[in-house]
Design an enzyme around this catalytic site. Structure first.
Site, short mmCIF file in Angstrom:
data_model
loop_
_atom_site.label_atom_id
_atom_site.label_comp_id
_atom_site.label_asym_id
_atom_site.label_seq_id
_atom_site.Cartn_x
_atom_site.Cartn_y
_atom_site.Cartn_z
N LYS A 72 14.62 8.65 22.65
CA LYS A 72 15.22 9.49 22.85
C LYS A 72 16.85 9.59 23.32
O LYS A 72 17.71 10.21 22.79
CB LYS A 72 14.65 10.47 23.93
CG LYS A 72 15.11 11.95 24.05
CD LYS A 72 14.34 12.72 25.13
CE LYS A 72 14.67 14.34 25.15
NZ LYS A 72 14.17 15.10 26.15
N ASP A 73 17.03 8.62 24.02
CA ASP A 73 18.47 8.17 24.43
C ASP A 73 19.17 7.59 23.26
O ASP A 73 20.49 7.76 23.14
CB ASP A 73 18.53 7.04 25.29
CG ASP A 73 17.98 7.66 26.68
OD1 ASP A 73 18.25 9.07 26.93
OD2 ASP A 73 18.07 6.98 27.89
N GLU A 95 46.08 14.21 33.11
CA GLU A 95 45.19 14.18 31.95
C GLU A 95 44.20 15.38 32.26
O GLU A 95 44.36 15.73 33.41
CB GLU A 95 44.57 13.01 31.83
CG GLU A 95 45.37 11.65 31.27
CD GLU A 95 45.50 11.68 29.91
OE1 GLU A 95 44.75 11.24 29.16
OE2 GLU A 95 46.46 12.50 29.31
N HIS A 142 15.61 4.42 41.01
CA HIS A 142 14.21 3.92 41.03
C HIS A 142 13.29 3.90 42.12
O HIS A 142 12.10 3.99 42.02
CB HIS A 142 14.21 2.41 40.35
CG HIS A 142 14.39 2.40 38.92
ND1 HIS A 142 14.78 1.47 38.11
CD2 HIS A 142 14.84 3.58 38.10
CE1 HIS A 142 15.04 1.73 36.96
NE2 HIS A 142 15.34 3.04 36.82
N SER A 160 13.31 9.80 38.38
CA SER A 160 13.98 10.91 38.06
C SER A 160 13.55 11.97 38.46
O SER A 160 12.56 12.31 38.50
CB SER A 160 14.23 10.98 36.43
OG SER A 160 14.69 9.68 35.94
#
Lengths: 253, 422
Positions: free
Chosen positions: B246-247, B290, B218, B222
């Protein structure tokens, strides 16, 4: 381009395990595979009979309790009767003594040997593994187990079978300590099904697949509901997204 | 008197009363609400940050539920997991979500990192944001490794044995350090107990670092697909409702894919050997990590010397910390870096190849390929990245996100425009 990258990132784990078991086994069409797969109850019951009459003389099934057999379509009285045909060592009682009593539905399947060392001693040093998880614990799962059970053939001349070992077409290294367990008419099926080696192998594999994943039917049912819900949620949220973003897109154009 | 209290501006009187005294609603609003301005041109690759956050929450919730039913003792751990699978109400669902959630956490984070690499999100002024991300990634690998030990299957036991043995390469104090980590001379009950304690602790440490990651995010906001600084307010939109919806859409799709694995392929990403109880006397034919640790395992095995192999493996992750200073190009987005774009694709393919090689038997052609891919991994960061700035001519950058050169859609010369028209 970027779609391709995303796809390949998702496919990475698939690629890594593409290499299966060492020997190619037989692939069978199991009724329990696929997203809508279900166990065949009559096959499970026959499989229980094969396990009880053949496998259980060496192999334990310690994560299955007699009460779990209700999944196979047996009622309470049948389970009670089946459980009481086994002798369970319980105790210590008030005098500090262990005692024997008939099995109850809450008991777990009685193991053939008192402990691992007794199992080894009785089997020439080879430990017969517990079968509760066997289809999950071997690459190839049910197909592998089925192949193994019908894989006892005449050894080719190039292979020397040492004392105490047996030739199996589908076992890794081809030499297995377990002698051939299934023979034509080795069990007399209660429902009159012809007891071929293939039939018995298929039935006991179905039964052991259930032992490994008793939750499978509930899991797949829940999965269909959960994914349907999420797809509807995705469509609705996409419509909402278009609507909310409409004024941003307009300004951009 | 009353008017001298600086009042919050929320309509709901209760929220307003609380926020005036404890500004948590203001803080939330500034974090993910209407007061958080966000570039308006973020594409779907920017969904993966919030997806990672949601996945962590899913992991913590299912993990706590599992902890209520798990027994951290070598004699009972495997049995207690089977009890969860068979007798605990919904236990199979909780465990399969947790088990597959680990893999999906890594899938999401790998995509999140790949996005950052493509759009240059690690560059000034977001270097610390990137470094905190690498710290989270390291903590995730540690947590995943510790968690994989807990079911006490064959791969749990032997994986723990192999990985803790890495520390034995430290000169002079290697062996004592391994014994100290294990709480004994081999992986045993004390090891399982401490791994369990740490596996419970680390997710909360991750949550803490994520908080710092968000604070750092922040500070400058972004990055965006064009990689240019946002200069005007008209290029910004509030996080809520635009990116919340959107998320949310992205989350729905993600969870649907996740559910395919949880409900229909729950053991696809695992190894069958982990359904065999741990046996210190019998080593599995192949010990494999893994899939998400596999690229680094490939790097470890590519180096013939044990000490150098371990150094290469840790170096491969460590190199990410100095990435912001290895890449000297001032242009962030790969859209405008024709050469980096090519090397980026090669890098991703190389990573996938390393992941594949890490689970193959190190024999024949695989050894050679493993070495080539390992070498390329380091060449990419240490040679290509610094060199590109000298030999590459970046394309012209648009002046702003709303620059007509790409927003009109008529200019096919602009890479952004040609991409958009697809």
């Amino acid at each position: 381009m970027k779609r391709l990258l995303l796809l390949s990132l998702f496919l990475l784990p698939f690629a890594t395990f593409a290499a299966g078991p060492d020997v190619k086994g037989i692939k069978r069409d199991w009724g329990f595979s696929g997203p809508f797969g279900k166990y065949d109850k009559s096959s499970l019951q026959r499989g229980l009979q094969v396990y009880t009459e053949v496998c259980s003389s060496c192999h334990s099934l310690k994560y299955i309790a007699y009460r779990n057999l209700s999944d196979l379509g047996y009622n309470k009285n049948e389970i009670k009767a089946f459980a009481s045909s086994f002798t369970v060592v319980d105790g210590p009682d008030d005098d500090g003594e262990m005692f024997e009593r008939p099995g109850r539905p809450a008991d777990y399947f009685v193991a053939p040997y008192a402990n691992d060392n007794a199992a080894r001693a009785a089997n020439g040093g080879a430990y017969p593994p517990d079968l509760s998880l066997i289809t999950k614990a071997r690459g190839g799962g049910a197909n592998y187990l089925y192949s193994l059970l019908i894989g006892y053939k005449e050894p080719p001349e190039s292979i020397e079978v040492r004392e105490g070992l047996h030739y199996n077409k589908y076992y890794s290294g081809n030499l297995i300590a377990m002698p051939q367990p299934l023979y034509e008419d080795g069990v007399e099926y209660a429902d009159g099904t012809n007891a071929t080696i293939e039939q018995m192998a298929a039935d006991v594999t179905e039964f052991l697949a259930w032992s490994a994943e008793p939750e499978m039917e509930a899991r797949k049912r829940t999965g269909i509901a959960a994914i349907s819900f999420l797809l509807i949620m995705a469509v609705l949220s996409y419509i909402a997204k278009l609507q909310i973003w409409a004024n941003v897109k307009k300004k951009q154009a | 008197m009353k008017s001298s209290i600086p009042n919050s501006q929320f309509k709901n009187p209760v929220i307003n009363w609380i926020d005036t005294r404890l500004p948590i609603f203001t803080a939330m609003n500034e974090a993910v609400g209407t007061e958080h301005p966000t570039p308006k041109n973020l594409n779907y690759w920017w969904n993966f940050g919030s997806l990672a956050g949601v996945t962590l929450v899913i992991m913590i919730i299912t993990g706590i539920a599992l902890a209520m039913n798990y027994t951290a003792h070598v004699d009972h751990a495997f049995d207690s997991v089977e009890r969860i699978m068979r007798d605990v109400n919904g236990g199979w669902l909780i465990r399969y979500i947790h088990m597959n959630g680990a893999s999906f956490f890594f899938i999401v984070v790998y995509i999140h990192m790949a996005r950052s690499l493509y759009y240059g999100s690690y560059k000034a002024p977001r270097e610390l944001l990137w470094i905190l991300g690498v710290v989270i990634y390291l903590l995730m690998m540690a947590t995943a490794f510790l968690g994989y030990t807990l079911p006490w299957g064959q791969m749990s036991f032997w994986g723990a044995t192999v990985i803790t043995n890495f520390f034995s390469v430290i000169p002079f104090v290697g062996e004592p350090i391994v014994n100290w980590l294990l709480g004994g001379y081999t992986v045993d009950n004390p090891t399982l107990n401490r791994f369990y304690a740490l596996h419970y602790l680390l997710p909360f440490v991750i949550a803490g670092v994520i908080l710092l990651h968000i604070v750092a995010l922040h500070r400058f906001g972004s990055n965006n697909p064009l990689g240019i600084d946002i200069k005007s307010d008209k290029d910004m939109i509030p996080f809520h409702p635009y990116y919340t919806i959107k998320d949310f859409f992205g989350l729905s799709v993600f969870l649907a894919i996740f559910c395919v694995f949880v409900f229909f392929l729950p053991n696809f990403l695992g190894h069958p050997d982990n359904y065999v109880p741990a046996d210190p006397l019998s080593t599995p034919a192949h010990i494999v990590p893994e899939w998400y640790l596999s690229p680094f395992y490939a790097i470890l095995r590519a180096v013939p010397d044990k000490l150098l192999g371990v150094l290469a493996m840790f170096g491969a992750i460590g190199i990410l910390f100095i990435l912001p200073w290895l890449d000297r190009s001032p242009v962030r987005s790969a859209h405008y870096r024709p050469m980096y774009r090519v090397f980026y694709v090669i890098f991703i393919v190389n990573m996938l190849a390393l992941g594949y090689l890490g689970v193959q038997n190190p024999e024949g052609i695989y050894i050679l390929l493993g070495r080539a891919c390992t070498a390329w991994y380091f060449i990419h960061f240490l040679v290509i990245m610094p060199l590109l700035n000298i030999i590459e001519t970046p394309k012209a950058l648009p002046k702003s996100v709303s620059d007509p050169i790409f927003s009109s859609g008529s200019s096919s010369l602009s890479p952004a425009a040609s991409r958009k028209s697809k």
